[in-house]
Motif scaffolding. Structure first.
Motif, PDB file in Angstrom:
ATOM      1  N   UNK A  87       1.082  -1.119  -0.153  1.00 40.55           N
ATOM      2  CA  UNK A  87       0.003  -0.042  -0.048  1.00 40.55           C
ATOM      3  C   UNK A  87       0.906   1.244   0.141  1.00 40.55           C
ATOM      4  N   UNK A  88       0.241   2.404  -0.335  1.00 43.76           N
ATOM      5  CA  UNK A  88       1.053   3.564  -0.255  1.00 43.76           C
ATOM      6  C   UNK A  88       1.388   3.939   1.008  1.00 43.76           C
ATOM      7  N   UNK A  91      -0.044   7.613   2.154  1.00 45.59           N
ATOM      8  CA  UNK A  91      -1.479   7.735   1.669  1.00 45.59           C
ATOM      9  C   UNK A  91      -2.370   7.278   2.990  1.00 45.59           C
ATOM     10  N   UNK A  92      -3.398   8.070   3.121  1.00 48.28           N
ATOM     11  CA  UNK A  92      -4.281   7.498   4.372  1.00 48.28           C
ATOM     12  C   UNK A  92      -5.069   6.452   3.686  1.00 48.28           C
ATOM     13  N   UNK A  95      -7.470   7.957   1.355  1.00 47.50           N
ATOM     14  CA  UNK A  95      -6.962   8.365   0.024  1.00 47.50           C
ATOM     15  C   UNK A  95      -7.047   6.934  -0.505  1.00 47.50           C
ATOM     16  N   UNK A  96      -6.752   5.722  -0.108  1.00 46.09           N
ATOM     17  CA  UNK A  96      -6.568   4.654  -0.811  1.00 46.09           C
ATOM     18  C   UNK A  96      -8.025   4.100  -1.300  1.00 46.09           C
ATOM     19  N   UNK A  98     -10.307   6.522  -2.100  1.00 51.44           N
ATOM     20  CA  UNK A  98     -10.417   7.266  -3.140  1.00 51.44           C
ATOM     21  C   UNK A  98      -9.561   6.994  -4.315  1.00 51.44           C
ATOM     22  N   UNK A  99      -8.505   6.250  -4.250  1.00 47.67           N
ATOM     23  CA  UNK A  99      -7.839   5.794  -5.328  1.00 47.67           C
ATOM     24  C   UNK A  99      -8.414   4.943  -6.168  1.00 47.67           C
ATOM     25  N   UNK A 103      -9.943   4.857  -9.845  1.00 49.33           N
ATOM     26  CA  UNK A 103      -9.437   3.899 -10.701  1.00 49.33           C
ATOM     27  C   UNK A 103     -10.238   2.786 -11.375  1.00 49.33           C
ATOM     28  N   UNK A 104     -11.224   2.704 -10.732  1.00 46.25           N
ATOM     29  CA  UNK A 104     -12.343   1.563 -10.856  1.00 46.25           C
ATOM     30  C   UNK A 104     -13.556   1.953 -11.304  1.00 46.25           C
ATOM     31  N   UNK A 142      -9.671  -2.932  -1.018  1.00 43.25           N
ATOM     32  CA  UNK A 142      -9.546  -2.391  -2.248  1.00 43.25           C
ATOM     33  C   UNK A 142      -9.792  -3.508  -3.297  1.00 43.25           C
ATOM     34  N   UNK A 146     -13.757  -3.301  -5.650  1.00 46.10           N
ATOM     35  CA  UNK A 146     -13.513  -3.025  -7.261  1.00 46.10           C
ATOM     36  C   UNK A 146     -14.504  -4.008  -7.744  1.00 46.10           C
TER      37      UNK A 146
ATOM     38  N   UNK B   1      -6.803   8.596 -12.630  1.00 48.26           N
ATOM     39  CA  UNK B   1      -5.537   8.605 -12.447  1.00 48.26           C
ATOM     40  C   UNK B   1      -4.860  10.036 -12.297  1.00 48.26           C
ATOM     41  N   UNK B   3      -6.146  12.118 -10.425  1.00 45.21           N
ATOM     42  CA  UNK B   3      -6.195  12.408  -9.019  1.00 45.21           C
ATOM     43  C   UNK B   3      -5.125  11.896  -8.144  1.00 45.21           C
ATOM     44  N   UNK B   4      -4.713  10.563  -8.635  1.00 42.70           N
ATOM     45  CA  UNK B   4      -3.732   9.989  -7.900  1.00 42.70           C
ATOM     46  C   UNK B   4      -2.375  10.576  -7.941  1.00 42.70           C
ATOM     47  N   UNK B   7      -2.145  13.437  -6.034  1.00 44.94           N
ATOM     48  CA  UNK B   7      -2.112  13.251  -4.578  1.00 44.94           C
ATOM     49  C   UNK B   7      -0.495  12.773  -4.131  1.00 44.94           C
ATOM     50  N   UNK B  87       4.617  -0.979  -4.701  1.00 38.93           N
ATOM     51  CA  UNK B  87       3.108  -0.698  -4.919  1.00 38.93           C
ATOM     52  C   UNK B  87       2.880  -0.610  -6.440  1.00 38.93           C
ATOM     53  N   UNK B  90       0.064  -2.855  -6.591  1.00 41.43           N
ATOM     54  CA  UNK B  90      -1.252  -2.595  -6.272  1.00 41.43           C
ATOM     55  C   UNK B  90      -2.043  -1.441  -7.403  1.00 41.43           C
ATOM     56  N   UNK B  94      -5.478  -1.981 -10.838  1.00 42.62           N
ATOM     57  CA  UNK B  94      -6.569  -1.344 -10.644  1.00 42.62           C
ATOM     58  C   UNK B  94      -7.007  -1.443 -12.112  1.00 42.62           C
ATOM     59  N   UNK B  95      -8.238  -0.709 -12.421  1.00 46.77           N
ATOM     60  CA  UNK B  95      -8.874  -0.953 -13.915  1.00 46.77           C
ATOM     61  C   UNK B  95      -8.078   0.130 -15.001  1.00 46.77           C
ATOM     62  N   UNK B  96      -6.926   0.402 -14.677  1.00 48.05           N
ATOM     63  CA  UNK B  96      -6.162   1.422 -15.620  1.00 48.05           C
ATOM     64  C   UNK B  96      -5.014   0.735 -16.345  1.00 48.05           C
ATOM     65  N   UNK B 100      -1.804   3.838 -19.435  1.00 47.48           N
ATOM     66  CA  UNK B 100      -2.466   5.066 -19.182  1.00 47.48           C
ATOM     67  C   UNK B 100      -1.683   5.697 -17.895  1.00 47.48           C
TER      68      UNK B 100
END
Lengths: 302, 342
Positions: A87-88, A91-92, A95-96, A98-99, A103-104, A142, A146, B1, B3-4, B7, B87, B90, B94-96, B100
């Motif tokens: 995990x990052x 990042x809280x 945040x995860x 929101x990530x 992204x999904x 996470x 998804x 993307x 946003x990340x 961040x 990471x 991880x 995701x769906x990216x 991209x």
């Protein structure tokens, strides 16, 4: 029955060493499949191939009907919780989530939020400050939110203490029942899998040794104990898995659909762990001579 | 993307833009006085304070260093840090798609760097514009904006350098998979490029001009003697002070580069003579006679140079060159991320 994962002649080579070789495998949908094998057997390689983190050197693999990581749509179908649950760190938890939402496309906000609440985690906490168990739970959240068709977990509980291990698997089972998702998870600890899996794949030395539904595997494997005798005298329908001999006694593990009729044998049923261990023993001349020279290929934890 | 990326990137972005704002404050406080001074008609160079000159060179160093630092601290860890911390496993699930993911990350970071360096250069260029190439009435000058000291720290070129530095850092990070070595190598490679380009590349971006001059005291820049007392070389100025002179050679009547005649040594205030306590006015006629004799014997000075009015064409050409190199490196980034990273 549709397959969520189909591999044909799949192989992956790192420079000269084959991490996975000639793997042909079909994992049906709607199951929790355990991938078990000793460390270095190729479990992570197989799972990385399944999510497209690695590209195969030989053969083909299809997951949920598509080439792994072949595009955004394919990525959306497969969830992955990587080994050591990365995990990052800065990042809280929020945040995860929101990530994940950004992204999904199929992201389910309510799943994520309910799960974090149920775990009693503070959403503003940084992931770097979480315990190993909490981090694994975050990674699982996470993966679940998804809404994948197949969730793949690579040794999700390997670094957790027994309590966190039990909790994690329990949460996983609840989620699977709730959200109707196929699961493929690897472990080198059979007892973990015994609790959750109804389908099993045993991978040893970069090869698939046996696979099938747990129940039928348990029903068709038997341990035979009796006076010492040569193993080639077995009936044709009994497939020898492993054999060990002392001076006077032979202990065999065989796989057969038919009942065992030979009265010389004492037949006992095998537990899942014994069954897996039997497959992990390489049936070499060495192990046949010294019955007790079993190398602990598998870590046994209860 | 997006946003990340934002961040993950916002702290570094805030740091850099605060630094740029700080520079802007210094520029706004000290700059107007120089612009007024330039308009007043007095000789600007002779009216500069020590701190003005120090600030001038600080500006040069700042704009030279900014792309290197951004390349090392933004570019190199961009992907390498994800690989180090695992990471990427991880985020790549995701769906990216990876492509991209990298396009957004690299694109936004490069844009952020280019904009920051662009603003910084704009401020420094404005501040320095009255000072570039100023000449003293007696002795001393500041380098013109076409000279290697200043050229890549003015106008548009630093933006090209910034883009290149970030993409270079990212590429090295992807190939080496480790932040720290990638940062070190980024700095080393970028420093090499900063030296190599003015030496070997920039003079040829546009074919340089050549002019053959007769010797005159007005055009004379310097005559230097060899340690043995003979004449070594003679250098003339082109008509325009801001020209960037690449070679400055004496040629004979046949047009071939040649050594200076030995008799020219007598024109030099060499070690044979006592220290010139006599004022230079006494020697002036001598030098004029010497230069006339050089002309009469068919010697000429051939100067290869980039004229001062090529500042902007050269700026565009060099910026274009760096953008093309960045594009090629960027292509390598994407290819490597798709095919070689796992």
């Amino acid at each position: 029955m549709t397959a969520v994962l189909e591999a044909r002649g799949l192989g992956k080579r790192y420079r000269r060493r084959w991490a996975l070789q000639d793997c042909t495998l079909e994992i049906p949908a709607g199951h929790v499949t355990g991938l078990v094998g000793p460390n270095g057997a190729g479990k992570t390689t197989l799972l990385s191939l399944a999510v497209g983190l690695l590209a195969p050197t030989a053969g083909t693999i299809e997951v949920c009907g598509g080439v792994p990581a072949g595009g955004a749509e394919q990525l959306a179908k497969v969830g992955f919780v990587a080994q050591d649950t990365p995990t990052y760190a800065n990042l809280s938890i929020e945040d995860h989530l929101r990530l994940g939402a950004h992204l999904n496309p199929r992201w389910d906000r309510s799943i994520a939020q309910t799960r974090i609440e149920r775990l009693g985690l503070d959403p503003t906490q940084r992931a770097g400050k979480l315990s190993g168990g909490q981090r694994a739970q975050l990674a699982l959240t996470l993966g679940l939110a998804k809404r994948p068709e197949l969730l793949i977990l690579d040794e999700p509980v390997a670094s957790l203490d027994p309590l966190a291990r039990r909790e994690f698997l329990q949460v996983l089972m609840e989620a699977v029942a709730e959200h109707d998702v196929s699961v493929l998870l690897s472990s080198h600890v059979v007892s973990d899998l015994e609790r959750v899996c109804d389908h099993l794949v045993v991978l040893v030395d970069s090869e698939v040794r046996v696979e099938g539904e747990v129940e039928s595997l348990l029903a068709t494997h038997h341990r035979l104990t009796g006076p010492r005798r040569e193993t080639d005298s077995l009936p044709a329908d009994q497939h020898l898995v492993s054999a060990s001999h002392t001076d006077r006694q032979s202990t065999l593990v065989v796989r057969t659909e038919a009942p065992i009729l030979d009265p010389a044998w004492t037949v006992t049923r095998l537990g899942l762990e014994d069954l897996v261990l039997a497959y992990m023993e390489v049936p070499s001349a060495d192990t046949r001579r010294n019955g007790d020279a079993r190398k602990p290929a598998l870590e046994v934890l209860r | 993307m997006t946003w990340l990326t934002w961040r993950q990137f916002r702290t570094q972005a805030a740091t850099l833009y605060l630094a740029v704002a700080a520079v802007a404050v210094v520029v706004l406080v000290t700059g107007p006085r120089l612009h007024d001074l330039a308009k007043s008609g007095a000789n600007l160079f002779d009216n500069l304070t020590k701190s003005d000159q120090a600030l001038f060179f600080a500006g040069v160093i700042l704009v030279a260093a900014a792309p290197a630092i951004i390349g090392a601290f933004w570019g190199a860890p961009l992907v390498a840090r994800e690989l180090e911390h695992g990471t990427h496993r991880l985020v790549w699930n995701q769906s990216v798609t990876r492509t991209r993911w990298l396009a957004t990350k690299l694109g936004l970071t490069t844009l952020g760097a280019a904009a920051a360096v662009g603003l910084l250069t704009w401020a420094v260029t404005w501040w320095s514009s009255p000072l570039d190439g100023t000449l003293s009435q007696s002795r001393g000058n500041l380098p013109g904006r076409l000279t290697p000291v200043s050229f890549a720290m003015r106008g548009l070129v630093p933006v090209g350098y910034a883009v290149f530095a970030v993409v270079l850092g990212a590429t090295l990070g992807i190939i080496l998979r480790r932040s720290l070595p990638a940062m070190a190598i980024t700095l080393a490679v970028f420093a090499f490029v900063q030296v190599a380009v003015p030496l070997w590349v920039r003079p040829h971006l546009i074919a340089p001009a050549t002019v053959t001059l007769t010797f005159s005291e007005k055009a004379l820049d310097s005559i230097s003697g060899s340690p043995s007392g003979g004449p070594d070389r003679i250098e003339l100025n082109t008509a325009n002070h801001g020209d960037w002179i690449l070679t400055n050679r004496t040629v004979n009547a046949a047009g071939q580069a040649t050594a200076l005649p030995a008799w020219l040594g007598d024109c030099l205030p060499g070690p044979r003579q006592p220290a010139p306590s006599t004022p230079t006015t006494q020697q002036a006629p001598d030098i004029t006679a010497c230069l006339d004799r050089l002309n009469a014997e068919g010697y000429r000075q051939r100067i290869v140079y980039q004229p001062v009015d090529r500042f902007w064409p050269l700026q565009f050409a060099e910026t274009g060159l760096f953008l093309v190199m960045s594009g090629l490196l960027g292509g390598l980034c994407f290819w490597w991320t798709r095919k070689r990273l796992s």
